[in-house]
Scaffold this motif. Structure first.
Motif, PDB file in Angstrom:
ATOM      1  N   GLN A  93       0.879  -1.218   0.109  1.00  0.00           N
ATOM      2  CA  GLN A  93      -0.067   0.031  -0.067  1.00  0.00           C
ATOM      3  C   GLN A  93       1.007   1.385  -0.092  1.00  0.00           C
ATOM      4  O   GLN A  93       0.470   2.190  -0.683  1.00  0.00           O
ATOM      5  N   GLY A  96       7.728  -6.526  -7.842  1.00  0.00           N
ATOM      6  CA  GLY A  96       7.299  -6.092  -6.588  1.00  0.00           C
ATOM      7  C   GLY A  96       7.931  -6.648  -5.354  1.00  0.00           C
ATOM      8  O   GLY A  96       7.193  -7.496  -4.657  1.00  0.00           O
ATOM      9  N   GLY A 145       5.873  -4.150   7.272  1.00  0.00           N
ATOM     10  CA  GLY A 145       6.305  -5.681   6.893  1.00  0.00           C
ATOM     11  C   GLY A 145       7.781  -5.459   5.827  1.00  0.00           C
ATOM     12  O   GLY A 145       8.713  -5.987   6.312  1.00  0.00           O
ATOM     13  N   GLY A 146       7.604  -4.592   5.129  1.00  0.00           N
ATOM     14  CA  GLY A 146       8.819  -4.614   4.072  1.00  0.00           C
ATOM     15  C   GLY A 146      10.090  -3.905   4.880  1.00  0.00           C
ATOM     16  O   GLY A 146      11.250  -4.586   4.521  1.00  0.00           O
ATOM     17  N   GLY A 194      -0.254  -4.560   4.969  1.00  0.00           N
ATOM     18  CA  GLY A 194      -1.784  -4.064   4.517  1.00  0.00           C
ATOM     19  C   GLY A 194      -2.270  -4.515   3.135  1.00  0.00           C
ATOM     20  O   GLY A 194      -3.446  -4.455   3.123  1.00  0.00           O
ATOM     21  N   ASN A 195      -1.401  -4.621   2.116  1.00  0.00           N
ATOM     22  CA  ASN A 195      -1.773  -4.894   0.885  1.00  0.00           C
ATOM     23  C   ASN A 195      -2.289  -6.056   0.690  1.00  0.00           C
ATOM     24  O   ASN A 195      -3.640  -6.383   0.044  1.00  0.00           O
TER      25      ASN A 195
END
Ligand SMILES: Cc1ncc(C[n+]2csc(CCOP(=O)(O)OP(=O)(O)O)c2C)c(N)n1
Lengths: 172, 571
Positions: free
Chosen positions: B395, B419, B447-448, B477-478
């Motif tokens: 996101q 991605g 997260g990332g 989130g995504n």
């Protein structure tokens, strides 16, 4: 027509780089295209190799795969053909027991019917050579079968295109 | 004999001859000779010691994307090499020029399953533009010259050189000659006059043209030529995610990003246009939505330097294979000045719908909680559009691509085709090293950031002034968004307990700001940009927010979700 599955012959000219063969094979496997036959070897031009691949695919898929192959830095050119656009041959070698072959007395006819040749003959076995299309080498195999085939091997296809242009312009 | 040098020394001389001044790497047993020789060249080459080889390659990608020059990576054999694999695929899909050098065991040990031996050329064949195993010191100069030529020309991409120990320690003469051509490789095609004339005629005849451009414009340094082309033809345009930055956000009739989370007008007009002009892009599925429904009323002109991309996904009316800049120049000269007032006016009401339903609630929300979009908008506005925006994936990335205000070129760095979560932090380091004159703002999720969080160590050691804006929602989130929308809110493995980021920042000596509410944001931005040093701004954003609009999987671009229960649909 683009979605009809046909047998395509792909003619690839490459620089002699280690690893290229697996990268080319990979282009097919990644797109779920199976390689039906594969022949590779040096050409008459020093440092240039040729790889001939046959694969069953739609035109769209084979076009996509060939463009990806041509994109590899060490690939000089890659082109695909349907069978009518090329002159091609496969080679079959067949090993049969010599006694059975000689006793039958059919050897003359066998050779002339199939335009086959004897490569080697000894008291134990005889090696016969037949060049042709897949259908012709298969017919040959069927005729030899009654004598008891010890070994039958077939090469991949080699092909030249049916046009009068030099195949690779950059290496003339 | 006395003129001969070691292969490991020839290596550095060759890099310097290629103009390399920065290398991202991590040492180990089979690359130690090269590191040893580096001692004599530290006045000319800056080596950035990362904390994980994945960090090295993503940093090199950030460096390459900002500088336009190949990023250089140096790692050891075996695990060092396998750790760069993700970055190679990422660079391959996103056309990023890289020269990655891996150490390799001695020639005699090849194929014996020696300690830290991996089949690097075998493994990286399909994910590199070219790779080569250097087994003799006399091949070092040749291989490096070729590597730089291949990585940077045509459609750029990553190259791997697998450098065996024999080639590092052996002695060789050294002459350096840059590579200027390879007989089997034609990186600079150009379309025929006939094709250019046909394309120009299509453009002149079109009543409803639309331009979609991608990173090819940036790679080709064709930003000005794109702008001239659009102005002369009076053409509206949209960008792919990686094309962002080629035009300033406020360029006339530029609709911003297209695709799954793109702007409504850009997407809807792709479906309505009678002529689609695609420039330096590859019709990724994130751009097209359902391919069968894509640009179904349009003839298509596709400009791309990679012949294999033309017609790969979308059938073309005219394909123009060549460098975006050169082709645009030729095309601009051929077209007549256009005027498309009525068509351009038809964009306005669509834009208004998105503004009212999506953009306003994101940028000026009524609720108490902070929105990702308003944070992105505030940060990039604060920088006056000068920032290099780097994103991670999720996101945070989508919001950054939708709401960043970009005024300068090479200002949007993101992992597009692959991605890759974890790309952001190291890529931001590389971006900041490539251009210390511009602020580098990384938007990253909770997260990332944890996928490559070890690179805070690199920031600490190198004093890299990266501004890390952590859009912290306590979710992956995504993925949570997809679970909400398409999996009946079954939140499987997406809730995340976060560490105390303040303690982490403190451990690395990095300035930390926590932003809990809207009122605190302006002051936080002042602190964030008060010096040139690194900073972690931990922004607690609304937890269960969604990125909208959204083209759901399987849908065409003209059918977009505006909110969870309202849609934009073309009549
Ligand atoms: C290496 C990797 N693993 C998994 C994914 C799948 N994935 C895409 S987005 C996402 C969630 C990202 O969460 P976060 O980093 O917190 O960012 P947010 O979406 O909340 O902004 C995941 C798991 C991925 N893209 N890359």
């Amino acid at each position: 027509m683009d979605n009809e599955i046909r047998t395509y012959t792909v003619l690839i000219y490459t620089e002699n780089q280690i690893g290229l063969l697996s990268q080319i094979a990979n282009v097919f496997t990644r797109r779920s295209l199976s390689i039906w036959t594969l022949t590779a070897g040096p050409t008459a031009i020093e440092g240039v190799h040729t790889i001939t691949i046959t694969s069953d695919a739609t035109r769209r898929k084979i076009d996509e795969a060939v463009k990806q192959i041509e994109k590899r830095v060490d690939v000089i050119s890659a082109t695909y053909y349907v069978s009518e656009e090329i002159v091609y041959r496969e080679l079959a070698l067949c090993k049969v027991p010599s006694p059975a072959l000689l006793e039958s007395g059919a050897i003359e006819k066998l050779l002339s019917d199939h335009h086959a040749r004897i490569l080697e003959m000894n008291p134990e076995f005889t090696v016969l050579q037949k060049t042709g299309t897949l259908r012709e080498t298969t017919a040959f195999y069927e005729s030899v079968k009654p004598f008891g085939v010890l070994q039958f091997v077939r090469s991949g296809r080699v092909a030249v295109s049916r046009d009068a242009e030099p195949e690779i312009k950059c290496c003339k | 004999m006395e003129n001969k040098i070691k292969g490991s020394e020839a290596f550095w001389k060759a890099l310097i001859a290629e103009g390399v001044d920065t290398v991202f790497g991590y040492p180990g047993g089979q690359i130690m000779h090269v590191y040893d020789s580096l001692c004599s060249y530290t006045d000319r080459v800056r080596h950035i010691l990362v904390r994980h080889e994945q960090g090295a390659i993503h940093a090199a990608q950030g460096f390459a994307r900002v500088s336009g020059r190949p990023g250089v990576v140096l790692v050891t054999s075996g695990p060092g090499a396998t750790n760069v694999v993700t970055g190679l695929v990422d660079a391959m899909t996103d056309s990023t020029p890289l020269v990655v050098v891996t150490g390799q065991v001695p020639n005699a040990a090849l194929g014996t399953d020696a300690f830290q031996e991996a089949d690097v050329t075998g493994m990286t064949g399909p994910i590199t533009k070219w790779n080569y195993q250097i087994r003799r010191p006399e091949d070092v100069a040749w291989a490096i010259a070729r590597a730089f030529y291949i990585a940077g020309s045509g459609r750029p991409g990553p190259v791997v050189l697998d450098f065996t120990k024999d080639a590092q320690v052996g002695l060789t003469d050294f002459h350096y000659e840059k590579c200027t051509g390879i007989r089997s490789y034609h990186p600079d095609p150009f379309p025929s006059d006939k094709a250019l004339d046909e394309a120009a005629a299509l453009i002149d005849a079109s009543k409803k043209p639309f331009v979609v451009f991608g990173q090819g414009v940036t790679i080709s340094h064709a930003e000005d030529r794109l702008a001239e082309f659009l102005r002369k033809g009076d053409l509206p345009s949209g960008s792919t995610m990686l094309g962002l930055g080629a035009l300033p956000t406020d360029f006339p009739n530029y609709e911003g990003m297209i695709g799954m989370h793109g702007h409504v007008a850009a997407n809807v007009k792709t479906s309505e246009c009678d002529l689609l002009i695609a420039i330096g892009m590859r019709f990724s599925d994130r751009v097209t939505g359902s391919v069968g429904k894509y640009a179904r009323n349009a003839k298509v002109i596709h400009i791309d330097i990679d012949k294999a991309e033309i017609g790969k996904i979308i059938p073309v009316t005219v394909g123009l294979c060549g460098d975006a800049g050169r082709v645009l120049e030729a095309l601009t000269a051929r077209i007549s000045p256009g005027s498309h007032r009525e068509w351009l006016e038809s964009f306005v009401p669509v834009r208004e719908i998105e503004k009212k339903k999506v953009i306003e609630p994101e940028l000026h929300p009524k609720g108490k909680e902070l929105k990702m979009g308003e944070v992105v908008d505030a940060v990039t506005a604060y920088c006056g559009g000068r920032a290099i925006v780097v994103t991670d994936v999720g996101q945070n990335q989508l919001m950054a691509s939708r709401y960043s205000r970009l005024a300068s070129r090479r200002s949007f760095i993101s992992s597009g085709g692959l991605g890759t979560m974890g790309f952001g932090l190291p890529a931001a380091i590389g971006a900041a090293i490539a251009d210390p004159s511009r602020p580098v703002c990384l938007f990253v999720g909770d997260g990332g950031i944890q996928m490559t969080i070890q690179e805070f160590g690199t920031i600490m050691q190198e004093h890299t002034g990266v501004k890390v804006i952590l859009l912290n929602n306590n979710w992956l989130g995504n993925v949570r968004q997809w679970q909400q929308l398409f999996y009946d809110r079954r939140y499987s493995a997406t809730r995340m307990i976060n560490p105390n980021y303040e303690d982490i920042a403190k451990a690395y000596g990095i300035k930390y700001i926590r932003v809990k509410d809207r009122e605190a944001l302006p002051k936080a931005l002042e602190t964030l940009f008060s010096d040139n040093g690194p900073c972690l701004m931990d922004v607690l954003v609304e937890e269960e927010a969604n990125v909208m609009p959204m083209v759901p999987p399987g849908s065409g671009l003209d059918r977009m979700m505006l909110t969870e229960n309202s849609w934009y649909e073309n009549e």
